[in-house]
Design a protein around this motif. Structure first.
Motif, PDB file in Angstrom:
ATOM      1  N   GLN B 122       0.822  -1.219   0.000  1.00  0.00           N
ATOM      2  CA  GLN B 122       0.000   0.000   0.000  1.00  0.00           C
ATOM      3  C   GLN B 122       0.851   1.262   0.000  1.00  0.00           C
ATOM      4  O   GLN B 122       0.485   2.277  -0.597  1.00  0.00           O
ATOM      5  CB  GLN B 122      -0.961  -0.040   1.182  1.00  0.00           C
ATOM      6  N   ALA B 123       2.012   1.205   0.650  1.00  0.00           N
ATOM      7  CA  ALA B 123       2.909   2.361   0.652  1.00  0.00           C
ATOM      8  C   ALA B 123       3.384   2.663  -0.769  1.00  0.00           C
ATOM      9  O   ALA B 123       3.527   3.824  -1.176  1.00  0.00           O
ATOM     10  CB  ALA B 123       4.105   2.096   1.547  1.00  0.00           C
ATOM     11  N   ALA B 126       0.610   4.189  -2.790  1.00  0.00           N
ATOM     12  CA  ALA B 126       0.534   5.617  -2.473  1.00  0.00           C
ATOM     13  C   ALA B 126       1.538   6.403  -3.301  1.00  0.00           C
ATOM     14  O   ALA B 126       1.222   7.462  -3.846  1.00  0.00           O
ATOM     15  CB  ALA B 126       0.797   5.818  -0.980  1.00  0.00           C
ATOM     16  N   SER B 132      -2.140   9.667  -0.134  1.00  0.00           N
ATOM     17  CA  SER B 132      -1.522   9.319   1.145  1.00  0.00           C
ATOM     18  C   SER B 132      -1.804   7.846   1.422  1.00  0.00           C
ATOM     19  O   SER B 132      -2.752   7.270   0.887  1.00  0.00           O
ATOM     20  CB  SER B 132      -2.092  10.183   2.252  1.00  0.00           C
ATOM     21  N   GLU B 133      -0.975   7.273   2.275  1.00  0.00           N
ATOM     22  CA  GLU B 133      -1.140   5.846   2.564  1.00  0.00           C
ATOM     23  C   GLU B 133      -2.494   5.534   3.174  1.00  0.00           C
ATOM     24  O   GLU B 133      -3.134   4.544   2.831  1.00  0.00           O
ATOM     25  CB  GLU B 133      -0.036   5.403   3.517  1.00  0.00           C
ATOM     26  N   SER B 134      -2.918   6.416   4.118  1.00  0.00           N
ATOM     27  CA  SER B 134      -4.201   6.142   4.780  1.00  0.00           C
ATOM     28  C   SER B 134      -5.346   6.236   3.771  1.00  0.00           C
ATOM     29  O   SER B 134      -6.304   5.467   3.820  1.00  0.00           O
ATOM     30  CB  SER B 134      -4.413   7.116   5.930  1.00  0.00           C
ATOM     31  N   ARG B 137      -5.485   3.084   1.846  1.00  0.00           N
ATOM     32  CA  ARG B 137      -6.079   2.012   2.634  1.00  0.00           C
ATOM     33  C   ARG B 137      -7.611   2.087   2.595  1.00  0.00           C
ATOM     34  O   ARG B 137      -8.296   1.105   2.325  1.00  0.00           O
ATOM     35  CB  ARG B 137      -5.581   2.086   4.084  1.00  0.00           C
TER      36      ARG B 137
END
Lengths: 196, 156
Positions: B122-123, B126, B132-134, B137
């Motif tokens: 996921q990083a 991004a 952004s990573e969040s 997600r």
């Protein structure tokens, strides 16, 4: 069907045979050739027109400065026309494919906006240069004829220019703008998806 | 790093991402090939600032997004014909259905879910998308829900 579908497994079972790597090189070559041909085509039209203008210059020995300015303006008009018809546009707009999606989309939108402006400006420039060029060019030759000849020569020319300016120019710009705006809208919509 | 090695290791991954985006094998092949042409041209300039996978997936995703410019072609929402998995006809059908469902998602969702299914961290997703990573997600969670729903709807 259970609630947990193993998408990853289904996804990776989608395989295609790997085409030979030489296909990539062949395609790269083909693309290069296409771009080169396009540039060549543009340059050939441009060169032929300029040669034709120089021929008139050389063969008919225009006496008045107006004729020479007229010919120069017509050449400029053709150059701007070629730019506006995208012959040279790919050279002006290079994209950076290695950036992230968000920047890539913004970049594409910027390029399209630039293209829209360029098309409109160049096309308007084309008609202005061509009209003034023709007008100046005609002064010397029309001046040699009778009054009726002069009147009808200028009348017909101006009617033709007016038709181009008010009808063809407007229509062409509208068509180009609609096409570009449509792409910009779609790009913006996709970009918005990322911001949601 | 040899281009031929990259080509061998990544062709299927890149092709699947393109396939998820356009759901048409010929078109996906075109987009994948264009991606590798760019990789081939840019490889001498590639300086390991990011992982090579991230770099390749960025080029592939952007090439998919470039398809927006092509007005006449919209992703197909029919079942693709060409994905081969002869061992199990039932799974083959499901696999095709998955590609069809993905192609029906919004453009950027198609890319995000394709990368996720390709096991990209996921990083990294991004970094590829610029989110952004969040955010990634959350998006992946929502897309999976949507996808499951669609999938079941068609299966019925």
């Amino acid at each position: 069907m259970s609630d947990n579908i193993d998408f990853k497994q289904l996804w990776s079972s989608g395989k295609a045979t790997v085409p030979d790597v030489s296909e990539i090189f062949a395609k790269a070559d083909q693309l290069n050739r296409k771009i080169r041909n396009k540039i060549w085509r543009g340059n050939i039209i441009l060169s032929l027109t300029i040669i034709f203008m120089i021929f008139i210059w050389w063969h008919y020995h225009p006496q008045l400065i107006t004729t020479k300015i007229g010919l120069t303006l017509v050449i400029l008009a053709i150059i701007s026309f070629l730019i506006s018809t995208n012959q040279m546009f790919p050279l002006l707009a290079r994209t950076d494919e290695e950036t992230d999606s968000q920047h890539f989309l913004e970049q594409m939108i910027r390029i399209k906006q630039k293209q829209e402006f360029l098309n409109k400006t160049m096309l308007t420039g084309y008609f202005i240069f061509l009209s003034i060029g023709l007008f100046l060019y005609m002064i010397e030759y029309a001046g040699r004829g009778s009054l009726i000849f002069q009147l009808s020569a200028y009348g017909i020319t101006f009617a033709w220019i007016a038709f181009n300016w008010f009808y063809i120019r407007t229509k062409t710009i509208e068509k180009q703008q609609n096409a570009i705006n449509d792409i910009i809208n779609r790009l913006e919509a996709v970009n918005k998806q990322l911001l949601d | 790093m040899l281009f031929e090695d990259i080509y061998r290791d990544y062709w299927n991954k890149v092709f699947r991402i393109c396939m998820g985006y356009v759901n048409d094998a010929d078109w996906a092949k075109d987009v994948a090939q264009e991606t590798f042409i760019i990789i081939w041209k840019q490889l001498p300039k590639f300086r390991n600032e990011s992982a090579v996978g991230t770099w390749i997936f960025r080029i592939a995703s952007n090439n998919c997004l470039r398809q927006i410019e092509r007005q006449s072609r919209m992703p197909k929402t029919e079942l693709p014909e060409q994905i081969e998995d002869k061992a199990d006809p039932d799974r083959e059908w499901q696999s095709k259905l998955l590609y069809k469902c993905i192609a029906e998602l919004p453009e950027t969702d198609r890319i995000i879910i394709s990368l996720e299914l390709e096991d990209v961290k996921q990083a990294e997703i991004a970094k590829i998308t610029g989110l952004s990573e969040s955010n990634v997600r959350v998006k992946i969670f929502r897309i999976k829900e949507k996808l499951t729903q669609k999938f079941k709807q068609y299966e019925r």
